[in-house]
Design a protein around this motif. Sequence first.
Motif, PDB file in Angstrom:
ATOM      1  N   THR A  97      12.195  -7.193  22.898  1.00  0.00           N
ATOM      2  CA  THR A  97      11.840  -7.049  24.311  1.00  0.00           C
ATOM      3  C   THR A  97      12.308  -5.709  24.878  1.00  0.00           C
ATOM      4  O   THR A  97      11.932  -5.344  25.989  1.00  0.00           O
ATOM      5  CB  THR A  97      12.444  -8.185  25.144  1.00  0.00           C
ATOM      6  OG1 THR A  97      13.875  -8.064  25.165  1.00  0.00           O
ATOM      7  CG2 THR A  97      12.043  -9.540  24.595  1.00  0.00           C
ATOM      8  N   GLY A  99      12.306  -2.772  22.818  1.00  0.00           N
ATOM      9  CA  GLY A  99      11.750  -1.664  22.047  1.00  0.00           C
ATOM     10  C   GLY A  99      12.166  -1.719  20.588  1.00  0.00           C
ATOM     11  O   GLY A  99      13.286  -2.107  20.270  1.00  0.00           O
ATOM     12  N   HIS A 104       4.797   4.232  14.928  1.00  0.00           N
ATOM     13  CA  HIS A 104       3.514   3.536  15.092  1.00  0.00           C
ATOM     14  C   HIS A 104       2.731   3.612  13.779  1.00  0.00           C
ATOM     15  O   HIS A 104       2.784   4.607  13.061  1.00  0.00           O
ATOM     16  CB  HIS A 104       2.706   4.164  16.223  1.00  0.00           C
ATOM     17  CG  HIS A 104       3.294   3.891  17.580  1.00  0.00           C
ATOM     18  ND1 HIS A 104       2.732   4.346  18.754  1.00  0.00           N
ATOM     19  CD2 HIS A 104       4.396   3.185  17.954  1.00  0.00           C
ATOM     20  CE1 HIS A 104       3.447   3.942  19.784  1.00  0.00           C
ATOM     21  NE2 HIS A 104       4.474   3.241  19.328  1.00  0.00           N
ATOM     22  N   THR A 124       2.092  -9.307  26.874  1.00  0.00           N
ATOM     23  CA  THR A 124       2.470  -7.926  26.568  1.00  0.00           C
ATOM     24  C   THR A 124       3.026  -7.742  25.156  1.00  0.00           C
ATOM     25  O   THR A 124       2.916  -6.654  24.581  1.00  0.00           O
ATOM     26  CB  THR A 124       3.524  -7.414  27.574  1.00  0.00           C
ATOM     27  OG1 THR A 124       4.671  -8.281  27.534  1.00  0.00           O
ATOM     28  CG2 THR A 124       2.955  -7.403  28.985  1.00  0.00           C
ATOM     29  N   MET A 125       3.639  -8.785  24.575  1.00  0.00           N
ATOM     30  CA  MET A 125       4.311  -8.603  23.279  1.00  0.00           C
ATOM     31  C   MET A 125       3.324  -8.310  22.153  1.00  0.00           C
ATOM     32  O   MET A 125       3.556  -7.416  21.332  1.00  0.00           O
ATOM     33  CB  MET A 125       5.158  -9.834  22.944  1.00  0.00           C
ATOM     34  CG  MET A 125       5.961  -9.716  21.651  1.00  0.00           C
ATOM     35  SD  MET A 125       7.029  -8.242  21.557  1.00  0.00           S
ATOM     36  CE  MET A 125       8.229  -8.591  22.842  1.00  0.00           C
ATOM     37  N   PRO A 127       0.182  -6.948  22.169  1.00  0.00           N
ATOM     38  CA  PRO A 127      -0.307  -5.560  22.194  1.00  0.00           C
ATOM     39  C   PRO A 127       0.776  -4.543  21.832  1.00  0.00           C
ATOM     40  O   PRO A 127       0.488  -3.529  21.178  1.00  0.00           O
ATOM     41  CB  PRO A 127      -0.770  -5.368  23.649  1.00  0.00           C
ATOM     42  CG  PRO A 127      -1.024  -6.750  24.148  1.00  0.00           C
ATOM     43  CD  PRO A 127      -0.056  -7.640  23.434  1.00  0.00           C
ATOM     44  N   TYR A 128       2.018  -4.813  22.232  1.00  0.00           N
ATOM     45  CA  TYR A 128       3.116  -3.897  21.892  1.00  0.00           C
ATOM     46  C   TYR A 128       3.331  -3.843  20.379  1.00  0.00           C
ATOM     47  O   TYR A 128       3.418  -2.769  19.780  1.00  0.00           O
ATOM     48  CB  TYR A 128       4.392  -4.338  22.610  1.00  0.00           C
ATOM     49  CG  TYR A 128       5.602  -3.553  22.195  1.00  0.00           C
ATOM     50  CD1 TYR A 128       5.731  -2.206  22.545  1.00  0.00           C
ATOM     51  CD2 TYR A 128       6.603  -4.127  21.421  1.00  0.00           C
ATOM     52  CE1 TYR A 128       6.823  -1.465  22.145  1.00  0.00           C
ATOM     53  CE2 TYR A 128       7.696  -3.397  21.010  1.00  0.00           C
ATOM     54  CZ  TYR A 128       7.811  -2.062  21.379  1.00  0.00           C
ATOM     55  OH  TYR A 128       8.887  -1.323  20.972  1.00  0.00           O
ATOM     56  N   LEU A 129       3.394  -5.019  19.751  1.00  0.00           N
ATOM     57  CA  LEU A 129       3.643  -5.056  18.301  1.00  0.00           C
ATOM     58  C   LEU A 129       2.492  -4.451  17.502  1.00  0.00           C
ATOM     59  O   LEU A 129       2.704  -3.862  16.438  1.00  0.00           O
ATOM     60  CB  LEU A 129       3.897  -6.502  17.860  1.00  0.00           C
ATOM     61  CG  LEU A 129       5.172  -7.158  18.389  1.00  0.00           C
ATOM     62  CD1 LEU A 129       5.253  -8.608  17.931  1.00  0.00           C
ATOM     63  CD2 LEU A 129       6.408  -6.388  17.948  1.00  0.00           C
ATOM     64  N   GLN A 131       0.969  -1.849  17.901  1.00  0.00           N
ATOM     65  CA  GLN A 131       1.132  -0.399  17.717  1.00  0.00           C
ATOM     66  C   GLN A 131       1.787  -0.060  16.386  1.00  0.00           C
ATOM     67  O   GLN A 131       1.551   1.001  15.820  1.00  0.00           O
ATOM     68  CB  GLN A 131       2.010   0.172  18.833  1.00  0.00           C
ATOM     69  CG  GLN A 131       1.487  -0.029  20.239  1.00  0.00           C
ATOM     70  CD  GLN A 131       2.497   0.469  21.259  1.00  0.00           C
ATOM     71  OE1 GLN A 131       2.471   1.632  21.643  1.00  0.00           O
ATOM     72  NE2 GLN A 131       3.397  -0.407  21.669  1.00  0.00           N
ATOM     73  N   GLU A 182      -6.315 -10.120  23.002  1.00  0.00           N
ATOM     74  CA  GLU A 182      -6.055  -8.821  22.383  1.00  0.00           C
ATOM     75  C   GLU A 182      -7.341  -8.293  21.721  1.00  0.00           C
ATOM     76  O   GLU A 182      -7.792  -8.825  20.702  1.00  0.00           O
ATOM     77  CB  GLU A 182      -4.939  -8.950  21.347  1.00  0.00           C
ATOM     78  CG  GLU A 182      -4.727  -7.721  20.483  1.00  0.00           C
ATOM     79  CD  GLU A 182      -4.590  -6.440  21.277  1.00  0.00           C
ATOM     80  OE1 GLU A 182      -3.786  -6.392  22.208  1.00  0.00           O
ATOM     81  OE2 GLU A 182      -5.319  -5.482  20.972  1.00  0.00           O
TER      82      GLU A 182
END
Length: 236
Positions: A97, A99, A104, A124-125, A127-129, A131, A182
């Motif tokens: 949570t 970073g 990437h 949000t998690m 889409p963040y992962l 990357q 996603e």
Amino acid sequence: MHTPFTDNYNKAFLLETMMGPNAMRVAEELTAYLPIREGMRILDLGCGMGISSILLAEKFGATVFAADLWVSPSDNHGRFEALGLSQNIIPVSVDATKGLPFAHGYFDMIISVDSYNYFGCNDTMLPYLMQFLKKGGHMAVAVCGVKEGYSCDRIPKDMQPYVQPDMNFHPLSWWRQLWSQEPNLCLQHCREMDCLQQSWSEWLQSPNPYAQRDIPMMEAEGGKFFALVQITGQKA
């Protein structure tokens, strides 16, 4: 689902290192749906004491980054070194949570067993992962959940003393709807897992005090409420 690697593993070691339903057995069933090859670079996010990472390294010959918030990387390194796996498994301390310390497009695969519900129940998690995955890489999660028809807001009366809404137990349809948002992920295998009863039964045999605490909860549950939810997808 046949899980021979776990069936033949050192049971005493597994009982000492479980932190919930047997993560090695859950990981073995999950990986039956994934195209893992020797040398792949895999992030095992929320690995606990690393028994899912051990499966990935020993059974498949993958290079695993064993990432956890609660278990120190020194403790996990000692465990991996004792098994002769210190060259294959890199222990790291992360809070997803806040970073991740990776480039990437670095991983062929990200998996999470028995832990994603603690940090991934939001839009949000994922889409963040994504990357950190290579193009064509895979996301795969197995989490404790509930059967269809139940939710965090609809808990049977006999389970209410044990299950609280902040445990984030959701049915398969809830996870499928969340991950369908996603656009860069092609959903693949969304299912309730076969190893639910066996992996929970093994956890209740663990000397871990949290396992002993869960015994009356599982007696009340009686196979009516819980599910293990699997959801996988490939990055477009």
